[in-house]
Design a protein around this motif. Structure first.
Motif, short mmCIF file in Angstrom:
data_model
loop_
_atom_site.label_atom_id
_atom_site.label_comp_id
_atom_site.label_asym_id
_atom_site.label_seq_id
_atom_site.Cartn_x
_atom_site.Cartn_y
_atom_site.Cartn_z
N GLY A 20 -9.13 -3.99 -2.67
CA GLY A 20 -10.25 -2.77 -2.22
C GLY A 20 -11.57 -3.02 -2.73
O GLY A 20 -11.64 -3.98 -3.80
N TYR A 37 -10.07 -1.10 2.14
CA TYR A 37 -8.95 -2.01 1.75
C TYR A 37 -8.62 -2.89 2.99
O TYR A 37 -8.30 -2.40 4.09
CB TYR A 37 -7.88 -0.95 1.44
N SER A 92 -13.87 6.40 2.86
CA SER A 92 -13.06 5.26 3.20
C SER A 92 -13.55 4.81 4.50
O SER A 92 -14.08 5.42 5.12
CB SER A 92 -11.79 5.33 3.29
N TYR A 128 -6.32 4.67 -5.37
CA TYR A 128 -7.37 3.99 -4.45
C TYR A 128 -8.37 3.40 -5.45
O TYR A 128 -9.04 2.17 -5.39
CB TYR A 128 -8.00 4.76 -3.61
N ARG A 184 -15.91 2.64 0.63
CA ARG A 184 -14.84 1.79 0.20
C ARG A 184 -14.06 1.27 1.22
O ARG A 184 -13.78 2.02 2.28
CB ARG A 184 -14.09 2.57 -0.86
N ILE A 189 -9.30 -0.81 -6.57
CA ILE A 189 -10.67 -1.56 -6.28
C ILE A 189 -10.89 -2.14 -7.60
O ILE A 189 -11.50 -3.23 -7.74
CB ILE A 189 -12.03 -0.50 -6.16
N PRO A 226 -2.40 0.55 -2.43
CA PRO A 226 -3.48 1.73 -2.88
C PRO A 226 -2.76 3.03 -2.83
O PRO A 226 -3.08 4.03 -3.67
CB PRO A 226 -4.51 1.63 -1.59
#
Length: 499
Positions: free
Chosen positions: A90, A99, A5, A69, A97, A73, A64
């Motif tokens: 996402g 957000y 993340s 999560y 990744r 996406i 999320p």
């Protein structure tokens, strides 16, 4: 390979060891109440941003933490063709990744593109925010998003709340499109390096340093310190700003103990702290301290404010982060030694500013020095005078009477137990050990006072709890000014106080 993340990548940017520990190490301690309050403020700022960027409420808000999560996406990919404003959308690509706070649809040259906005609950764009938006932009573009611009929205600290729930103008944007999109290769390298650290079987070796507290205090400091010998006289006890020469010595030699700091790297006050900390002797120039206070006549007043600096203003005419006094304590010492006390506290939930200004004018009268501890009270009084012109003359008259005890303490007194700090809570136990903030019920410092006040003005707080908080706040603030009375008594050499 698990996708990392944005927060994990920023952890890597601060310290590779921090990233590894977040993934594989001990569970960090639960955030304390003050830290949680900052998180809550950030969440509320995000909610305001959603209303500002999507006033008709037609956008899509993802959650999320609740939806999952990976699921967000997937849903973002499905909803992106709807071309609606999206919040916490996402994106995933290249082993990472992200957000995004706000993805806003725009048309440029007949083409559907997106405007990315990251929202920060600060008054300026910080370096870590620049890394943040660069990561977001890279991941979004790598996932196929047609990104037209990238900005950071932060709080305009000069904006005045007009009331009525109108927060137009609360946020101001800084366009970082060229910078963020120009750092793609840099971000790609961060992801590669962070993945390498994440996949290590053993904790990476990283010496402790500035990264332990910059840009954020690391939750794993205690873990990293457990195998490091504790300095008997930590270098953190050196007061005031460290010189470039001292910083160079510390970094070059890894100095952690006062005993190993050369005297010629220290200012006069720093040298005094070193000398008396190592010897264990108290420094007190009683004659000079008494002379500094001798010309102040009676009655002597002792004043302390408690204030709140709301990230999101709730009172008309106030600005973000503005320190609003909601409480004061005032001890008055007559020439005969009689000590009396007055106090003010407003937990109604309404703006306390005008009431406290009027109460302060009445309580202070027109004669006598008003002792404080730091320049904080003076700044608050000047601010009240600016807000209430009809009271300005009286308020500025009070401000002119303020006498700061802190310079007297710094210049003429030092006890080894202060550990380099002249905070009233560090000085007081060395002068008046019978006074103890830890004996107070719940509210024992300014940060806890703010939390208590916020709870007291919350409409959900019942009457019994409000009364309990009121008592706690009054007890705390009263001790602050009585502490100043005792310090004044000690420094001035006077002992004729009658309670």
């Amino acid at each position: 390979m698990r996708p990392l993340s944005k927060s994990k990548l920023l952890a890597f940017r601060q310290c590779p060891k921090k990233l590894w520990l977040e993934l594989h190490g001990p569970k960090p301690p639960v955030a304390d109440a003050q830290t949680q309050a900052r998180f809550d403020d950030g969440h509320e700022v995000g909610e305001i941003a959603q209303r500002l960027y999507d006033p008709k409420g037609k956008g899509i808000v993802f959650e999320p933490g609740e939806q999952g999560y990976d699921e967000v996406i997937i849903q973002t990919d499905e909803e992106i063709e709807s071309f609606k404003p999206m919040f916490e959308a996402g994106f995933g690509a290249g082993g990472a990744r992200a957000y995004v706070d706000a993805m806003l649809p725009v048309r440029r040259g007949g083409k559907k593109v997106w405007r990315m906005v990251e929202v920060k609950s600060t008054s300026e764009v910080k370096d870590t925010h620049r890394d943040d938006i660069a990561i977001q932009a890279y991941i979004a573009r790598a996932s196929g998003v047609e990104l037209h611009s990238t900005s950071v929205a932060h709080i305009d600290s000069n904006w005045k709340y007009p009331g009525g729930g109108d927060y137009q103008g609360f946020l101001t944007e800084v366009d970082l499109t060229d910078e963020a999109q120009g750092r793609g290769e840099e971000v790609k390298l961060w992801i590669t390096q962070a993945q390498s650290v994440a996949n290590k079987r053993k904790e990476p070796k990283v010496d402790m340093g500035r990264q332990c507290t910059k840009p954020y205090l690391c939750a794993f400091i205690d873990h990293c310190q457990q195998d490091i010998p504790v300095a008997k006289f930590p270098i953190d006890w050196i007061p005031d700003k460290k010189s470039a020469r001292l910083n160079d010595h510390i970094e070059t030699n890894g100095t952690t103990d006062l005993r190993h700091v050369p005297d010629d790297c220290l200012s006069a006050r720093q040298l005094r702290v070193k000398k008396h900390t190592l010897s264990g002797d108290v420094y007190f120039d009683a004659t000079a301290a008494a002379e500094a206070l001798a010309h102040h006549k009676f009655p002597a007043l002792f004043l302390d404010f408690e204030t709140i600096g709301l990230t999101i203003p709730i009172w008309k005419g106030t600005t973000p982060f503005q320190q609003i006094p909601f409480q004061f304590s005032l001890h008055r010492l007559s020439h005969t030694g009689k000590l009396t006390h007055q106090e003010f506290l407003d937990i109604s939930g309404k703006d306390p500013s005008r009431k406290i200004a009027e109460a302060l004018i009445e309580a202070c009268g027109e004669r006598g020095p008003i002792f404080v501890y730091s320049s904080f009270e003076g700044a608050r009084i000047r601010n009240l005078a600016e807000r209430f012109p009809k009271l300005a003359r009286s308020l500025l008259g009070i401000e002119e009477r303020l006498v700061d005890l802190l310079p007297v303490a710094r210049d003429h007194y030092y006890h080894p137990d202060q550990q380099g700090s002249w905070s009233i809570k560090n000085v007081l136990p060395t002068v008046a050990p019978d006074l103890d903030y830890e004996e107070l019920d719940s509210v024992q410092n300014g940060g806890l006072a703010v939390l208590a006040f916020r709870e007291a003005i919350d409409p959900k707080t019942n009457a019994a709890r409000k009364e309990e908080i009121k008592r706690q706040l009054l007890d705390y603030c009263k001790l602050d000014t009585y502490a100043m009375v005792r310090l004044w008594q000690f420094f001035s050499g006077r002992n004729n106080i009658k309670t």
